[in-house]
Design a protein around this motif. Sequence first.
Motif, PDB file in Angstrom:
ATOM      1  N   PRO A 202       7.278  35.556 -46.216  1.00 36.83           N
ATOM      2  CA  PRO A 202       6.086  35.851 -45.345  1.00 36.83           C
ATOM      3  C   PRO A 202       5.998  37.359 -45.671  1.00 36.83           C
ATOM      4  O   PRO A 202       6.644  38.199 -46.201  1.00 36.83           O
ATOM      5  N   THR A 203       4.796  37.770 -45.213  1.00 37.92           N
ATOM      6  CA  THR A 203       4.213  38.966 -45.232  1.00 37.92           C
ATOM      7  C   THR A 203       4.493  39.848 -43.751  1.00 37.92           C
ATOM      8  O   THR A 203       3.915  38.950 -42.963  1.00 37.92           O
TER       9      THR A 203
ATOM     10  N   MET B  42       4.035  32.498 -43.009  1.00 35.12           N
ATOM     11  CA  MET B  42       5.158  31.792 -42.546  1.00 35.12           C
ATOM     12  C   MET B  42       5.394  30.398 -43.266  1.00 35.12           C
ATOM     13  O   MET B  42       4.401  29.838 -43.346  1.00 35.12           O
ATOM     14  N   HIS B  43       6.775  29.930 -43.551  1.00 33.54           N
ATOM     15  CA  HIS B  43       6.721  28.515 -44.142  1.00 33.54           C
ATOM     16  C   HIS B  43       6.780  27.550 -42.981  1.00 33.54           C
ATOM     17  O   HIS B  43       6.507  27.806 -41.620  1.00 33.54           O
ATOM     18  N   ASP B  44       6.835  25.989 -43.259  1.00 30.66           N
ATOM     19  CA  ASP B  44       6.750  25.209 -42.349  1.00 30.66           C
ATOM     20  C   ASP B  44       7.362  25.249 -41.122  1.00 30.66           C
ATOM     21  O   ASP B  44       7.325  24.630 -39.826  1.00 30.66           O
ATOM     22  N   ASP B  45       8.690  25.919 -41.237  1.00 31.47           N
ATOM     23  CA  ASP B  45       9.671  25.816 -40.055  1.00 31.47           C
ATOM     24  C   ASP B  45       9.612  27.092 -39.367  1.00 31.47           C
ATOM     25  O   ASP B  45      10.533  28.009 -39.045  1.00 31.47           O
ATOM     26  N   ALA B  46       8.202  27.716 -39.171  1.00 32.88           N
ATOM     27  CA  ALA B  46       8.117  28.991 -38.789  1.00 32.88           C
ATOM     28  C   ALA B  46       8.702  29.359 -37.095  1.00 32.88           C
ATOM     29  O   ALA B  46       9.091  30.318 -36.985  1.00 32.88           O
ATOM     30  N   ASP B  47       9.074  28.075 -36.456  1.00 28.69           N
ATOM     31  CA  ASP B  47       9.505  28.176 -35.324  1.00 28.69           C
ATOM     32  C   ASP B  47      10.951  28.771 -35.214  1.00 28.69           C
ATOM     33  O   ASP B  47      11.536  29.361 -34.363  1.00 28.69           O
TER      34      ASP B  47
ATOM     35  N   VAL C  60      17.835  36.844 -43.859  1.00 31.99           N
ATOM     36  CA  VAL C  60      16.860  37.763 -43.465  1.00 31.99           C
ATOM     37  C   VAL C  60      15.645  37.574 -44.690  1.00 31.99           C
ATOM     38  O   VAL C  60      16.233  37.661 -46.046  1.00 31.99           O
ATOM     39  N   VAL C  61      14.576  37.139 -44.533  1.00 28.81           N
ATOM     40  CA  VAL C  61      13.402  36.612 -45.183  1.00 28.81           C
ATOM     41  C   VAL C  61      12.615  37.834 -45.379  1.00 28.81           C
ATOM     42  O   VAL C  61      11.610  37.784 -46.823  1.00 28.81           O
ATOM     43  N   GLN C  62      12.262  38.810 -44.809  1.00 29.38           N
ATOM     44  CA  GLN C  62      11.273  39.827 -45.020  1.00 29.38           C
ATOM     45  C   GLN C  62      11.877  41.258 -44.273  1.00 29.38           C
ATOM     46  O   GLN C  62      12.595  41.108 -43.297  1.00 29.38           O
ATOM     47  N   VAL C  63      11.695  42.345 -44.921  1.00 31.70           N
ATOM     48  CA  VAL C  63      12.017  43.700 -44.337  1.00 31.70           C
ATOM     49  C   VAL C  63      10.955  44.646 -44.765  1.00 31.70           C
ATOM     50  O   VAL C  63      10.447  44.545 -45.590  1.00 31.70           O
TER      51      VAL C  63
END
Length: 252
Positions: free
Chosen positions: A131-132, A152-157, A231-234
Amino acid sequence: MRLGITVPAAVLALMASFAHATCSTRSAANHPHLVELYTSEGCSSCPPAEKWMSSLRGKSDIVGLEFHVDYWDTNDWRDPFDNHAYTKRQIALARRTREGQAYTPQIWLDGQLWYNWPRGTPPALYQGAAPTLQLDVQKDAGLRAHVDVSGMHDDADALHTYVALTENGLSENVKGGENRGKTLAHDEVVRAFAGPLSGPQASAELELPATINLAQSSVVAFVQDDRNGNVVQVARVPLAGCGLAQAQNPAQ
């Protein structure tokens, strides 16, 4: 009683900018890797790991977080940078691994345990879409961070955002425990931490330690998948270059 002193307009404008200074950053397409070190001044095997953490300063592809845990504290020495919340975070991360053990020094890379660091093979890291992350930090009465996550992807929760205030250039003359008599240097030390923050937009208050030097500090935000720890974004914003350090002390 009015003294009749006239304050130049330029000075007034500068004072206003200090009172409401804002720093902003937006994540890059290729986000940096997040390195978490769990350590303590009471641990004799930790200084080499902290020295390695210091060597990462200034690298554009790595963001470091040095968490000082409290389970090494004794009656004769307490780590001045520790926080029980950091211990709880480490334990929660460790429960996802096959051993489930929290120890020091312990290294996590993008939310995955690096077994047998530094000789062991680094863990397999998340390779999916990121994600951004927009991070805005404002200093008014305190320090307030606002995050905005999009794409965010489909599992944003399952995704949550965390925010840390870090400081470089710290040192301490240790007067007890396994490192008694040593002067230890620390960088990327987490001085305040907030999260998990839910939703694409969220804000957090970061309490400023009385002794913190904002000219040596940064705010780090990261997005983590709480199902697997990835961790998908920093994003990181140094406070020295955007007015917040001057807002702390205009003489600096």
